[in-house]
Scaffold this motif. Structure first.
Motif, short mmCIF file in Angstrom:
data_model
loop_
_atom_site.label_atom_id
_atom_site.label_comp_id
_atom_site.label_asym_id
_atom_site.label_seq_id
_atom_site.Cartn_x
_atom_site.Cartn_y
_atom_site.Cartn_z
N LYS A 253 -16.46 -12.83 -41.21
CA LYS A 253 -17.44 -12.23 -40.30
C LYS A 253 -17.03 -10.83 -39.86
CE LYS A 253 -19.07 -16.62 -38.33
NZ LYS A 253 -19.31 -17.38 -37.07
N HIS A 254 -18.02 -10.10 -39.39
CA HIS A 254 -17.77 -8.82 -38.73
C HIS A 254 -17.44 -9.12 -37.26
CE1 HIS A 254 -20.17 -7.48 -42.22
NE2 HIS A 254 -19.51 -6.34 -42.10
N VAL A 255 -16.23 -8.83 -36.86
CA VAL A 255 -15.78 -9.18 -35.52
C VAL A 255 -15.41 -7.92 -34.76
CG1 VAL A 255 -14.05 -10.44 -34.17
CG2 VAL A 255 -14.95 -11.43 -36.30
N VAL A 256 -15.82 -7.87 -33.50
CA VAL A 256 -15.46 -6.77 -32.61
C VAL A 256 -14.64 -7.33 -31.46
CG1 VAL A 256 -16.32 -5.06 -30.97
CG2 VAL A 256 -17.47 -5.37 -33.18
N ILE A 257 -13.49 -6.70 -31.20
CA ILE A 257 -12.66 -7.06 -30.06
C ILE A 257 -12.70 -5.92 -29.06
CG2 ILE A 257 -10.31 -7.52 -29.26
CD1 ILE A 257 -9.77 -8.95 -31.86
N SER A 258 -13.06 -6.24 -27.83
CA SER A 258 -13.10 -5.24 -26.77
C SER A 258 -11.90 -5.43 -25.86
CB SER A 258 -14.41 -5.37 -25.96
OG SER A 258 -14.44 -4.41 -24.93
N GLY A 259 -11.03 -4.41 -25.82
CA GLY A 259 -9.83 -4.49 -25.00
C GLY A 259 -8.65 -3.85 -25.71
N GLY A 260 -7.63 -3.47 -24.95
CA GLY A 260 -6.48 -2.80 -25.56
C GLY A 260 -5.15 -3.22 -25.02
N VAL B 271 -1.43 1.94 -23.76
CA VAL B 271 -0.30 2.03 -22.82
C VAL B 271 0.06 0.68 -22.22
CG1 VAL B 271 -0.74 4.44 -22.22
CG2 VAL B 271 -1.90 2.62 -20.94
N HIS B 272 -0.84 -0.31 -22.31
CA HIS B 272 -0.58 -1.62 -21.73
C HIS B 272 -0.21 -2.67 -22.77
CE1 HIS B 272 -1.92 -0.14 -17.89
NE2 HIS B 272 -3.09 0.24 -18.40
N ALA B 273 0.16 -2.21 -23.95
CA ALA B 273 0.54 -3.14 -25.02
C ALA B 273 1.96 -2.84 -25.50
CB ALA B 273 -0.44 -3.02 -26.19
N ASN C 205 3.25 -5.02 -30.86
CA ASN C 205 1.87 -5.42 -31.11
C ASN C 205 1.03 -4.27 -31.67
OD1 ASN C 205 2.08 -8.10 -30.37
ND2 ASN C 205 1.70 -7.69 -28.21
N VAL C 206 1.31 -3.05 -31.23
CA VAL C 206 0.62 -1.89 -31.78
C VAL C 206 0.97 -1.72 -33.25
CG1 VAL C 206 0.28 0.60 -31.61
CG2 VAL C 206 0.53 -0.77 -29.52
#
Length: 334
Positions: free
Chosen positions: A153-160, A188-190, A194-195
């Protein structure tokens, strides 16, 4: 008060579950009360499929599997386990017993209390769009869950934050296309790890951007409109599913009125994990003290410290600590 317990642990997350096990090691009559309908706290609700790497002796484990193991371990000494009850009132009786009243009217009596409530009762921050409720739980989600449901599927994740990037790394191998949308200009909050994981996959990352509209029919999304704060331009991004990780709001609820000292980091405790109210202890993310370590492993230490403090308080002549499991009579008999 036929159902008087030595220890009542409020909170059934990782720290609370392990503390129940150790309380059994100290032969204390123990009860767990959890506000949600199932055990595991934030791990169960947000990270059941996330791989956890920082629990000692376990190189890697999925969140749901860790909770399953902790649950089985907690049940070793048969504590009472109550779910779906939020404690709304605490009263100290003349005999120093605590009377706890739940929102459904249930009453619990305990000689001592250990708070393993994390950051409190949590509610997710939802996508602030009028049409969002039309798609919730069908194609708009606030937790990733099983990655297989997003396969192809085409998935969008909102958040960082860490949660969003964890989900991105877990889902990327399964999705046809994955887009991460974040309103900040850098993560800056990850954690750096994970980046770096995110960049190992072919993920379309849109920084300084946010979702401003959802499109679809009968609860099924087809696309989202994304606006860039840097350019002011909008674009349409195909989306079969959107996962939102905008953090959550927490509240200690009625605990604020229990007379404990609370700072910005949580409930203040001393070296015995006791709060400013005699007989009430706090552990895990609920506890605040200098050099506090916010790891699951920290709760596995703080819980036993609190239990040993309770044991000494109730039975001053008892040993300071439980025997290690290899010497404990319960396990020697197995």
């Amino acid at each position: 008060m036929l159902d008087l317990y030595d220890v009542t642990i409020i909170g059934g997350g990782p720290s609370g579950l392990y503390t129940a096990f150790y309380s059994g090691m100290r032969a204390l009559k123990t009860k767990i009360i959890e506000a949600k309908s199932d055990l595991g706290g934030l791990v169960t609700h947000f990270y059941p499929k996330k791989t956890i790497y920082d629990v000692g002796g376990i190189p890697s484990i999925k969140g749901a599997q860790l909770i399953e193991h902790l649950n089985r371990q907690a049940e070793t000494f048969h504590p009472a386990i109550i779910t779906g009850q939020t404690i709304v009132n605490m009263e100290r009786l003349e005999n120093q017993t605590f009377k706890l009243v739940a929102s459904n009217g249930a009453v619990h009596y305990s000689r001592r209390i250990i708070l393993a409530v994390g950051s409190g009762i949590f509610e997710v921050n939802k996508l602030p769009l009028e049409e969002a409720p039309l798609y919730e739980n069908t194609s708009l989600f606030y937790a990733a869950g099983d990655p297989q449901r997003f396969a192809g599927k085409h998935v969008v994740i909102s958040g960082g934050g860490n949660g969003a990037l964890d989900w991105a790394a877990e889902l990327a191998p399964h999705c046809k296309r994955l887009t991460v949308i974040y309103r900040g200009d850098q993560f800056v909050h990850a954690l750096e790890h994970n980046v770096e994981r995110l960049h190992t996959y072919q993920v379309d990352v849109k920084m300084s951007s946010e979702i401003v509209a959802l499109s679809g029919t009968k609860g099924q999304l087809s696309s989202v409109t994304v606006c860039s704060s840097a350019s002011g331009c909008s674009e349409t991004v195909a989306a079969d599913a959107v996962i939102v990780n905008h953090g959550f709001q927490c509240s200690l609820g009625g605990l604020d009125d229990w007379g404990m000292t609370i700072d910005n980091s949580g409930i203040c405790v001393d070296q015995s994990m006791q709060t400013s109210v005699n007989g009430i202890y706090a552990i895990g993310n609920a506890a605040s003290y200098p050099q506090k370590l916010y790891l699951i492993a920290a709760g596995f230490v703080e819980g036993p410290i609190a239990v040993n403090s309770v044991k000494h308080d109730l039975e001053p002549e008892a040993p300071a600590q439980a025997m290690v499991s290899t010497h404990h009579s319960f396990f020697n008999d197995k």
